[in-house]
Write a protein that holds these residues in place. Structure first.
Motif, PDB file in Angstrom:
ATOM      1  N   ASP A  32      69.480 -79.464 137.574  1.00 34.90           N
ATOM      2  CA  ASP A  32      70.855 -79.963 137.455  1.00 34.90           C
ATOM      3  C   ASP A  32      71.313 -79.816 136.005  1.00 34.90           C
ATOM      4  N   GLY A  33      72.058 -78.755 135.733  1.00 31.25           N
ATOM      5  CA  GLY A  33      72.595 -78.564 134.399  1.00 31.25           C
ATOM      6  C   GLY A  33      73.622 -79.623 134.066  1.00 31.25           C
ATOM      7  N   SER A  34      73.548 -80.167 132.870  1.00 32.61           N
ATOM      8  CA  SER A  34      74.428 -81.267 132.477  1.00 32.61           C
ATOM      9  C   SER A  34      75.813 -80.761 132.074  1.00 32.61           C
ATOM     10  N   THR A  35      76.837 -81.491 132.501  1.00 37.62           N
ATOM     11  CA  THR A  35      78.215 -81.174 132.129  1.00 37.62           C
ATOM     12  C   THR A  35      78.390 -81.316 130.616  1.00 37.62           C
ATOM     13  N   SER A  36      78.949 -80.314 129.979  1.00 41.25           N
ATOM     14  CA  SER A  36      79.165 -80.360 128.530  1.00 41.25           C
ATOM     15  C   SER A  36      80.161 -81.446 128.169  1.00 41.25           C
ATOM     16  N   THR A  47      78.673 -72.032 130.588  1.00 45.97           N
ATOM     17  CA  THR A  47      78.530 -73.424 130.161  1.00 45.97           C
ATOM     18  C   THR A  47      77.092 -73.692 129.739  1.00 45.97           C
ATOM     19  N   ASN A  48      76.925 -74.660 128.862  1.00 48.83           N
ATOM     20  CA  ASN A  48      75.574 -74.993 128.396  1.00 48.83           C
ATOM     21  C   ASN A  48      74.680 -75.442 129.547  1.00 48.83           C
ATOM     22  N   GLY A  49      75.248 -76.219 130.476  1.00 46.66           N
ATOM     23  CA  GLY A  49      74.454 -76.692 131.596  1.00 46.66           C
ATOM     24  C   GLY A  49      73.981 -75.563 132.488  1.00 46.66           C
ATOM     25  N   PRO A  96      72.461 -84.060 119.683  1.00 44.68           N
ATOM     26  CA  PRO A  96      71.956 -83.703 121.015  1.00 44.68           C
ATOM     27  C   PRO A  96      73.055 -83.351 122.009  1.00 44.68           C
ATOM     28  N   GLU A  97      74.251 -83.906 121.797  1.00 46.09           N
ATOM     29  CA  GLU A  97      75.350 -83.654 122.730  1.00 46.09           C
ATOM     30  C   GLU A  97      75.778 -82.191 122.737  1.00 46.09           C
ATOM     31  N   GLU A  98      75.363 -81.420 121.734  1.00 44.96           N
ATOM     32  CA  GLU A  98      75.733 -80.007 121.676  1.00 44.96           C
ATOM     33  C   GLU A  98      74.639 -79.087 122.226  1.00 44.96           C
ATOM     34  N   ARG A  99      73.505 -79.648 122.611  1.00 47.53           N
ATOM     35  CA  ARG A  99      72.422 -78.841 123.164  1.00 47.53           C
ATOM     36  C   ARG A  99      72.732 -78.433 124.602  1.00 47.53           C
ATOM     37  N   MET A 100      72.120 -77.323 125.044  1.00 48.28           N
ATOM     38  CA  MET A 100      72.140 -77.040 126.474  1.00 48.28           C
ATOM     39  C   MET A 100      71.091 -77.966 127.109  1.00 48.28           C
ATOM     40  N   THR A 101      71.503 -78.642 128.164  1.00 48.98           N
ATOM     41  CA  THR A 101      70.695 -79.733 128.710  1.00 48.98           C
ATOM     42  C   THR A 101      70.683 -79.678 130.229  1.00 48.98           C
ATOM     43  N   ALA A 102      69.550 -80.037 130.809  1.00 47.44           N
ATOM     44  CA  ALA A 102      69.448 -80.124 132.266  1.00 47.44           C
ATOM     45  C   ALA A 102      68.387 -81.149 132.648  1.00 47.44           C
ATOM     46  N   SER A 103      68.587 -81.745 133.803  1.00 46.24           N
ATOM     47  CA  SER A 103      67.543 -82.511 134.466  1.00 46.24           C
ATOM     48  C   SER A 103      66.893 -81.589 135.491  1.00 46.24           C
ATOM     49  N   CYS A 104      65.642 -81.851 135.821  1.00 46.15           N
ATOM     50  CA  CYS A 104      65.023 -81.065 136.880  1.00 46.15           C
ATOM     51  C   CYS A 104      63.946 -81.884 137.587  1.00 46.15           C
ATOM     52  N   ILE A 105      63.733 -81.539 138.819  1.00 42.53           N
ATOM     53  CA  ILE A 105      62.682 -82.153 139.620  1.00 42.53           C
ATOM     54  C   ILE A 105      61.875 -81.022 140.234  1.00 42.53           C
ATOM     55  N   VAL A 106      60.562 -81.067 140.039  1.00 40.76           N
ATOM     56  CA  VAL A 106      59.688 -79.944 140.376  1.00 40.76           C
ATOM     57  C   VAL A 106      58.531 -80.431 141.242  1.00 40.76           C
ATOM     58  N   TYR A 107      58.309 -79.764 142.366  1.00 38.97           N
ATOM     59  CA  TYR A 107      57.107 -80.021 143.169  1.00 38.97           C
ATOM     60  C   TYR A 107      56.075 -78.952 142.865  1.00 38.97           C
ATOM     61  N   SER A 108      54.878 -79.383 142.484  1.00 43.14           N
ATOM     62  CA  SER A 108      53.753 -78.484 142.250  1.00 43.14           C
ATOM     63  C   SER A 108      52.831 -78.530 143.455  1.00 43.14           C
TER      64      SER A 108
END
Length: 269
Positions: A32-36, A47-49, A96-108
């Motif tokens: 989930d890319g974060s909204t800039s 977009t950064n996200g 940090p607000e200017e970084r490209m940022t995302a949340s993620c959930i990963v199943y291994s």
């Protein structure tokens, strides 16, 4: 692993989502890319996200099946960081607000684990798990109170706020301020070190039959895509501003598909 169903829906019609799905023989992930929150773009035209989502997706597709959670966090951080211009790093350290940022959930599959990095959610045989940002509920509550005050005082209408979300504008400063805590009080993927203590790890029993991974675009996660979509539809109809039944930092803007991009995948592990 067998994918049962999956879906990505962008919040804006005819726009590219900042969410993504990766499914390989070894990993299943929702990103989930974060909204800039600022006008800064790491790469012009994207977009950064979305850029961060694409880089994480690429990393997972080539990741070693035996990766530990820590190995994943270190590796994906290095991958994203390598796409920053060296001249930007000192500024991004402080902003940090200017970084490209995302949340993620990963199943291994190899580790029988789900790794929750940032604001995401999952369901294992009907049991739901979340990993919300620590400040999100308070900021969403403040936006809800501001919007309600505008409605009560006749300053705004529901339709008016769906056209121009003045309540969100009022809390943007707090959203940016809260981003100063990313990879401090909560974890995200942004090219800077991810604190292991802020990553939630769900151990998956070998008897598990179904796993759902989703972005936070579904306010009420259900065991199937159809049920999750139905719950979202009811939410949008009853509370389009997201200030009563479900409080969020943004509402359903007029002309959009929903208040956020949404992504869902259900599979047999």
């Amino acid at each position: 692993m067998r994918i049962i169903e999956q879906s990505i829906v962008a919040k804006k019609p005819q726009a590219e989502a900042e969410d993504g799905i990766v499914a390989t023989d070894d990993f299943v992930a929702v990103i989930d890319g974060s909204t800039s929150k600022t006008a800064t773009r790491i790469m012009p035209g994207v977009t950064n996200g979305r850029l961060c989502m694409q880089l994480i997706s690429q990393y997972i597709r080539h990741a070693d099946r035996g990766l530990t959670c820590k190995g994943f966090c270190d590796g994906v951080t290095a991958s994203v960081r390598s796409h920053y211009d060296e001249s930007l790093l000192s500024r991004l350290e402080c902003h940090p607000e200017e970084r490209m940022t995302a949340s993620c959930i990963v199943y291994s599959r190899h580790r029988h684990e789900v790794w929750m990095i940032g604001d995401c959610q999952c369901m294992v045989d009907g049991t739901a798990y979340e990993n919300p940002k620590p400040d999100e509920a308070a900021i969403a509550g403040k936006r809800a109170a501001i919007a309600q005050g505008m409605l009560d005082n006749g300053v705004a209408t529901v339709d008016g706020l769906r056209d121009n979300d003045l309540a969100r504008q009022a809390i943007i400063g707090e959203l940016i301020e809260s981003m100063g805590n990313q990879n401090k009080t909560y974890a995200v993927v942004d090219g800077f070190s991810i604190p292991a203590s802020k990553v939630r790890i769900i151990r998956i029993p070998r008897t598990a039959r179904e796993i759902v991974l989703a972005s936070d675009g579904y306010p009420h996660l259900k065991p199937t895509l159809a049920a999750s979509e139905e719950a979202l539809e009811k939410q949008l109809a009853a509370d389009p501003l997201n200030i009563w039944l479900f409080k969020a930092t943004k509402g359903w803007m007029a002309g959009n598909n929903s208040f956020d991009d949404r992504t869902y995948i259900r599979f047999n592990p």
